[in-house]
Design a protein around this motif. Structure first.
Motif, PDB file in Angstrom:
ATOM      1  N   LEU A 179       0.975  -1.043   0.056  1.00 59.11           N
ATOM      2  CA  LEU A 179       0.020  -0.056   0.169  1.00 59.11           C
ATOM      3  C   LEU A 179       0.884   1.349  -0.175  1.00 59.11           C
ATOM      4  O   LEU A 179       0.450   2.042  -0.676  1.00 59.11           O
ATOM      5  CB  LEU A 179      -0.859   0.053   1.248  1.00 59.11           C
ATOM      6  N   THR A 180       1.755   1.196   0.844  1.00 58.03           N
ATOM      7  CA  THR A 180       2.846   2.504   0.968  1.00 58.03           C
ATOM      8  C   THR A 180       3.549   2.620  -0.372  1.00 58.03           C
ATOM      9  O   THR A 180       3.854   3.602  -0.620  1.00 58.03           O
ATOM     10  CB  THR A 180       3.483   2.402   2.296  1.00 58.03           C
ATOM     11  N   ASN A 181       3.976   1.434  -1.130  1.00 58.13           N
ATOM     12  CA  ASN A 181       4.659   1.806  -2.158  1.00 58.13           C
ATOM     13  C   ASN A 181       3.903   2.341  -3.320  1.00 58.13           C
ATOM     14  O   ASN A 181       4.709   2.887  -4.239  1.00 58.13           O
ATOM     15  CB  ASN A 181       5.128   0.236  -2.482  1.00 58.13           C
ATOM     16  N   VAL A 182       2.519   2.086  -3.336  1.00 63.37           N
ATOM     17  CA  VAL A 182       1.807   2.659  -4.554  1.00 63.37           C
ATOM     18  C   VAL A 182       1.217   4.134  -4.000  1.00 63.37           C
ATOM     19  O   VAL A 182       0.300   4.710  -4.736  1.00 63.37           O
ATOM     20  CB  VAL A 182       0.839   1.817  -4.982  1.00 63.37           C
ATOM     21  N   GLY A 183       1.615   4.607  -2.774  1.00 62.63           N
ATOM     22  CA  GLY A 183       1.312   6.000  -2.631  1.00 62.63           C
ATOM     23  C   GLY A 183       0.396   6.215  -1.395  1.00 62.63           C
ATOM     24  O   GLY A 183      -0.218   7.391  -1.120  1.00 62.63           O
ATOM     25  N   PHE A 184      -0.326   5.088  -1.060  1.00 65.01           N
ATOM     26  CA  PHE A 184      -1.216   4.950   0.135  1.00 65.01           C
ATOM     27  C   PHE A 184      -0.444   5.567   1.797  1.00 65.01           C
ATOM     28  O   PHE A 184       0.432   4.954   1.845  1.00 65.01           O
ATOM     29  CB  PHE A 184      -1.992   3.939   0.260  1.00 65.01           C
ATOM     30  N   THR A 185      -1.357   6.209   2.195  1.00 67.59           N
ATOM     31  CA  THR A 185      -1.086   6.508   3.711  1.00 67.59           C
ATOM     32  C   THR A 185      -2.113   5.445   4.386  1.00 67.59           C
ATOM     33  O   THR A 185      -3.217   5.508   4.181  1.00 67.59           O
ATOM     34  CB  THR A 185      -1.318   8.074   4.074  1.00 67.59           C
ATOM     35  N   ILE A 186      -1.575   4.866   5.496  1.00 65.58           N
ATOM     36  CA  ILE A 186      -2.307   4.242   6.182  1.00 65.58           C
ATOM     37  C   ILE A 186      -2.948   4.859   7.499  1.00 65.58           C
ATOM     38  O   ILE A 186      -2.293   5.373   8.266  1.00 65.58           O
ATOM     39  CB  ILE A 186      -1.845   2.993   6.916  1.00 65.58           C
ATOM     40  N   ASP A 187      -4.400   4.927   7.344  1.00 63.01           N
ATOM     41  CA  ASP A 187      -5.155   5.832   8.273  1.00 63.01           C
ATOM     42  C   ASP A 187      -5.492   4.899   9.587  1.00 63.01           C
ATOM     43  O   ASP A 187      -5.611   5.571  10.813  1.00 63.01           O
ATOM     44  CB  ASP A 187      -6.215   6.828   7.800  1.00 63.01           C
ATOM     45  N   ASP A 188      -5.834   3.789   9.427  1.00 66.32           N
ATOM     46  CA  ASP A 188      -6.445   2.799  10.397  1.00 66.32           C
ATOM     47  C   ASP A 188      -6.237   1.477   9.958  1.00 66.32           C
ATOM     48  O   ASP A 188      -6.307   1.157   8.620  1.00 66.32           O
ATOM     49  CB  ASP A 188      -7.939   3.162  10.786  1.00 66.32           C
TER      50      ASP A 188
END
Length: 253
Positions: A179-188
């Motif tokens: 997820l982080t590799n494609v640009g997402f920020t984990i919110d929860d």
């Protein structure tokens, strides 16, 4: 045909045959996990539900006042079932790893209990990131494996015996990294357990007698710590129920 496409075609045929069973499946039809995904999406204007199955998540999004919901699935029969049960949902037959939508088409994407069937989860996440607009929300759920190599192997073994279209239940850490590799920020995020009735779990995909016997043998030969981790309950030597581990993630692009 390459191996990935062959797996996808097999999955489409298998799920097409089980569309009605998935519609009635208690695990897919209801649950706090479904409620949580819908809550995370909030009041989206344009939502996409990837690998919708019988459409439970897509239907729940509409009930939560999402203005427009598009549901996709690789099995045409699943889309037919979704459209019949939730007429206001738009249905599209497509591959989760090749979404036929323009970049930035949606402000929310969901995918619930499906990605363990995807041959290339990183390609799937790349497509989710592409079709989401900046600031959009991705609400995701899938079965995950424990960090223990032994328990990981056991879980994926029984899942594959039960359903040959199963590719892999990945670890939570893998999903976070992708997820982080494609640009997402984990919110929860959270890992929850969901108790499955063994007979219902087996019957949901019309498991053959031969595979049922192999499943019972695999449970009999399980690692010693599997009983506690998966909360396995037995009666007279037969498995009655066990708990599946599921990762829920809210991520923002």
């Amino acid at each position: 045909m390459d191996e990935k496409q062959d797996r996808k075609q097999s999955a489409a045929m298998s799920f097409g045959e089980q569309a009605e069973a998935y519609l009635e499946s208690r695990v897919h039809r209801t649950g706090n996990d479904l409620d949580q995904l819908v809550e995370w999406v909030g009041t989206a204007d344009r939502a996409l539900d990837v690998a919708t199955g019988a459409g439970h998540t897509a239907g729940a999004l509409l009930e939560a006042d999402t203005d427009s919901v598009v549901a996709t699935d690789i099995a045409p029969e699943m889309i037919t079932t979704t459209k019949r049960e939730f007429p206001d949902v738009a249905g599209v037959v497509c591959d989760a790893e090749q979404l036929p939508f323009a970049s930035g088409s949606f402000d929310a994407v969901t995918c619930r209990i499906a990605a363990h069937h995807f041959p290339d989860p990183e390609a799937f996440l790349g497509e989710v990131a592409r079709v989401l607009e900046p600031g959009g929300t991705f609400a995701f759920e899938d079965n995950v494996a424990p960090d223990s190599d032994t328990l990981d192997e056991f879980l994926n073994k029984i899942e594959t015996i039960r359903d040959p279209t199963h590719v892999r239940s990945h670890r939570a850490s893998d999903w976070f990294s992708w997820l982080t590799n494609v640009g997402f920020t984990i919110d929860d995020s959270r890992v929850v357990t969901k108790t499955l009735n063994f007979d219902e779990w087996v019957e949901n995909v019309d498991t053959s007698v031969e595979r049922q016997e192999r499943l019972r043998a695999a449970f009999d030969d399980r690692p010693s710590d599997a009983t506690e981790t998966f909360e396995i309950v037995e009666s007279d030597g037969d498995v009655v129920s066990f708990a599946n581990l599921k990762l829920l993630v809210q991520a923002t692009l």
